[in-house]
Scaffold this motif. Structure first.
Motif, mmCIF file in Angstrom:
data_model
loop_
_atom_site.group_PDB
_atom_site.id
_atom_site.type_symbol
_atom_site.label_atom_id
_atom_site.label_comp_id
_atom_site.label_asym_id
_atom_site.label_seq_id
_atom_site.Cartn_x
_atom_site.Cartn_y
_atom_site.Cartn_z
ATOM 1 N N PHE A 27 0.280 -58.683 23.664
ATOM 2 C CA PHE A 27 -0.883 -59.505 24.257
ATOM 3 C C PHE A 27 -0.825 -59.894 25.863
ATOM 4 C CE2 PHE A 27 0.152 -60.897 19.763
ATOM 5 C CZ PHE A 27 -0.955 -60.636 19.149
ATOM 6 N N GLY A 28 -1.997 -60.064 26.262
ATOM 7 C CA GLY A 28 -1.993 -60.458 27.628
ATOM 8 C C GLY A 28 -3.414 -60.350 28.235
ATOM 9 N N LYS A 67 -0.699 -54.514 29.548
ATOM 10 C CA LYS A 67 -0.285 -54.535 28.055
ATOM 11 C C LYS A 67 -0.144 -52.876 27.836
ATOM 12 C CE LYS A 67 -4.221 -56.043 27.090
ATOM 13 N NZ LYS A 67 -4.872 -56.408 28.299
ATOM 14 N N PRO A 102 -6.034 -63.107 21.712
ATOM 15 C CA PRO A 102 -5.296 -63.272 20.344
ATOM 16 C C PRO A 102 -5.970 -64.225 19.422
ATOM 17 C CG PRO A 102 -4.210 -63.908 22.152
ATOM 18 C CD PRO A 102 -5.383 -63.083 22.859
ATOM 19 N N ARG A 104 6.216 -61.159 19.267
ATOM 20 C CA ARG A 104 5.079 -61.241 20.035
ATOM 21 C C ARG A 104 5.532 -61.089 21.431
ATOM 22 N NH1 ARG A 104 2.288 -66.082 16.435
ATOM 23 N NH2 ARG A 104 3.060 -65.438 14.647
ATOM 24 N N THR A 155 4.107 -61.253 25.093
ATOM 25 C CA THR A 155 2.849 -61.741 25.477
ATOM 26 C C THR A 155 3.149 -61.884 26.990
ATOM 27 O OG1 THR A 155 2.672 -63.006 23.412
ATOM 28 C CG2 THR A 155 1.337 -63.571 25.477
ATOM 29 N N LEU A 186 -1.578 -65.264 29.989
ATOM 30 C CA LEU A 186 -2.663 -65.704 29.385
ATOM 31 C C LEU A 186 -3.126 -66.936 29.998
ATOM 32 C CD1 LEU A 186 -1.992 -64.946 25.506
ATOM 33 C CD2 LEU A 186 -3.612 -63.918 27.035
ATOM 34 N N ASP A 242 -6.209 -68.746 23.500
ATOM 35 C CA ASP A 242 -5.573 -67.765 23.217
ATOM 36 C C ASP A 242 -4.075 -68.127 23.360
ATOM 37 O OD1 ASP A 242 -7.500 -66.006 23.117
ATOM 38 O OD2 ASP A 242 -7.599 -65.544 25.410
ATOM 39 N N ILE A 284 -1.153 -67.568 20.005
ATOM 40 C CA ILE A 284 0.188 -66.835 20.168
ATOM 41 C C ILE A 284 1.134 -67.579 19.376
ATOM 42 C CG2 ILE A 284 1.942 -66.335 21.735
ATOM 43 C CD1 ILE A 284 -0.317 -64.520 21.768
ATOM 44 N N LEU A 304 4.718 -69.748 28.960
ATOM 45 C CA LEU A 304 3.764 -68.696 28.822
ATOM 46 C C LEU A 304 2.719 -68.761 29.950
ATOM 47 C CD1 LEU A 304 2.710 -66.171 27.518
ATOM 48 C CD2 LEU A 304 1.420 -67.857 25.743
#
Length: 589
Positions: free
Chosen positions: A211-212, A218, A486, A500, A502, A505, A510, A514, A528
């Protein structure tokens, strides 16, 4: 005993909220970064922690009300450490069940001091016996058993906090050339030069996610993971390559035009490319890609339901599609497209269909005549050909070329995945009946981009992807989902995502998604949200013992040498320039 310098002392905390640590006067708060890996050495256990917050404190409110002048270095030095200080918050992730003795600590320090000398020796020198220097970080065979446990207590007051050593990382994350496990180095810690490894056997046994937000890398992360799976033979891969980035080569991000190698270049003997747009594939220099066509008879109502929004179909049209399917069987679309208005009216009179809805369905399905890969009938079943490649241990990349619109991507991906999954269900049932290891299906990882389109809460229960995500490894098929939103993925599916990875974000929804189903996830939110926009990721879940922030492994010439089958140092400059020119022409540069 220890020769390492402690960073601070635990002054308070709790099991649920984490630990508060006051930094020692000689430690600058500016050296502390969110996501840093630290170790708290308690009386009986060592606690491996993640730094989740940094703050400043003072011993008196008078200092805040009357701060020293910016040029008064003398007064600032007097206040520093006692009256003004830095604090950090730690979230304990794992604990070591035994206490290091003085003798073990001496061995550990000596090992750290000598690793430079060991690593400078040739890999096959007599001193190394053919083993690399990282083997020296394995736990001592004559020492007590090292057992990592979940955190169920906290260290005592004034326990000292230290930088995590290289050996601490090795204890937790292992080493890449461990002969007993399929480990793959995905990156390194923010402030150390030691690999962080994923356990690929645990990685492939559950569905996983990359994810990102857009532009955070990604696709590069996904290529890293797929390369590791292929190199270590942890599973076979079926990759639905929407933007033709994984098969042959892709354009790297940046101001200067540059290309990076795809899986087919790195593993020419283990990767096959199937294409829905042969002309585009040939322009980009892939001469041995296999063409892929699908027929109307392979389309089920479930496939139409998945692209309902792309075709702008009503629920009534879907209901009438089921009526047509019941009447005409697998040829229902061919029959529908050939029907006149009078034949539609007659059908509705006999089968209680709705003429307006069927005519609307007919008009909108005519869009499929413009799809290059769609045929009324195919000479043979191309999906079976893909399955044969997978059974032979080949990794398959399905390229879309110019057919990369969302209608084509969702339709083709669903059609192929549904049939492959049905085949794996049959194989798994045969294996459970025979108990013969020869009948055991090879683990399959299916990679999809724009995953929220397939796993949207409104449709996830009626698609094959929702089924696969919930089954985990029951039928030896898992997903690798790549997505920038996400929050658009069904919460139940997100809770089943095993590992995950990641990147950055920004959207709160989102970030919340996560940590769906992750115990203590709220403490990691700040980690994050503070990642850099490039080459940093938070890794947590089934394939790593604890969450960790990494500088992702560069996808460059060094990586090609370490991971691929081809010796790229022998590739001539002329060939490199020719490949780049072909890519530039195809992309319109």
């Amino acid at each position: 005993m220890t020769t390492e310098k402690p960073l601070g002392s635990v002054i308070q905390g709790s099991l649920t909220k984490g630990l508060e640590v006051r930094l020692h006067p000689d430690v600058s708060v500016e050296e502390m970064r969110v996501g840093k890996f630290l170790v708290v050495r308690g009386k009986r256990s060592h606690f491996f922690c993640l730094l989740i917050d940094v703050s400043l404190g003072t011993s008196s409110a008078r200092i805040i009300a009357n701060p020293p002048h910016p040029d008064d270095d003398f007064l600032q030095a007097i206040l520093a450490g006692n009256s003004t200080y830095g604090t950090i918050e730690l979230s304990p992730m794992l604990m070591l069940s035994r206490e290091f003795s003085e003798e073990e600590e001496l061995i550990r320090v000596a090992t750290q001091q000598n690793v430079g000398a060991r690593s400078s020796r040739p890999p096959n020198s007599p001193q190394n016996n053919g083993k690399s220097a990282i083997a020296s970080f394995q736990p001592q065979t004559n020492s007590p058993e090292i057992e990592l446990l979940p955190v169920k207590t906290i260290p005592v007051h004034f326990s000292q906090v230290y930088e995590a050593s290289e050996r601490d990382f090795r204890i937790i994350f292992g080493w890449e050339d461990d002969p007993t496990r399929r480990n793959f180095a995905i990156g390194k810690p923010l402030d150390m030069d030691v690999p962080i490894c994923l356990d690929l056997d645990r990685f492939v046994e559950r569905s996983n996610g990359v994810f990102g937000k857009s532009g955070t890398g990604k696709s590069f992360l996904t290529r890293l993971l797929l390369s590791g799976i292929i190199k270590k033979k942890a599973a076979v891969n079926l990759i639905f390559d929407m933007h033709s980035e994984y098969g042959w080569e892709a354009v790297s991000e940046g101001k200067q035009f540059n290309t990076v190698k795809g899986l087919r270049q790195l593993f020419p003997g283990q990767v096959e490319v199937y294409t829905l747009d042969p002309e585009s594939t040939r322009r980009r220099g892939i001469k041995d890609a296999q063409e892929l066509y699908l027929s109307y008879s392979q389309i089920e109502v479930e496939d139409i339901m998945l692209v309902q929004r792309e075709l702008n179909l009503s629920e009534a049209s879907i209901d009438n599609a089921n009526i047509l399917r019941s009447e005409f069987g697998k040829d229902w679309i061919t029959q529908l497209l050939s029907m006149t208005n009078e034949e539609i009216q007659l059908f509705c009179d006999e089968r209680r269909g709705h003429k307006g809805s069927i005519m609307s369905l007919q008009r909108k399905l005519l869009r499929m005549d413009n799809l290059k890969y769609m045929r009324p009938n195919c000479p043979f079943n191309y999906v079976d050909k893909i399955l044969q490649s997978l059974d032979a241990g080949k990794n398959v990349v399905v390229e879309f070329g110019s057919q990369s619109d969302m209608l084509s991507y969702m339709l083709v991906t669903n059609m192929i995945t549904r049939r492959i999954h049905h085949a794996y269900v049959r194989k798994s049932e045969n294996f459970l009946a025979s108990k013969n290891p020869v009948d055991r299906p090879t683990q399959l990882v299916i990679t999809i981009e724009e995953a929220h389109r397939f796993l949207d809460p409104a449709i996830v229960r009626s698609t094959i992807f929702g089924t696969i995500a919930r089954e985990m490894r029951k039928y030896f098929v898992t997903l690798l989902i790549v997505d920038q939103r996400p929050s658009g993925i069904d919460a139940e599916v997100m809770s089943q995502v095993g590992t995950r990875i990641t990147a950055l974000l920004n959207d709160d929804k989102d970030i919340d998604a996560i940590f769906t189903g992750v115990s203590g996830g709220q403490s990691l939110r700040s980690v994050l949200s503070k990642l850099d926009s490039k080459q940093q990721a938070l890794v947590l879940g089934h394939a790593v013992p604890m969450p960790v922030v990494v500088r992702t492994r560069p996808y460059d010439q060094t990586f090609y040498q370490e991971i691929g089958e081809t010796d790229w140092t022998e590739m001539s400059d002329e060939k490199v320039l020719k490949a780049a020119a072909l890519a530039k022409d195809d992309l319109g540069f």
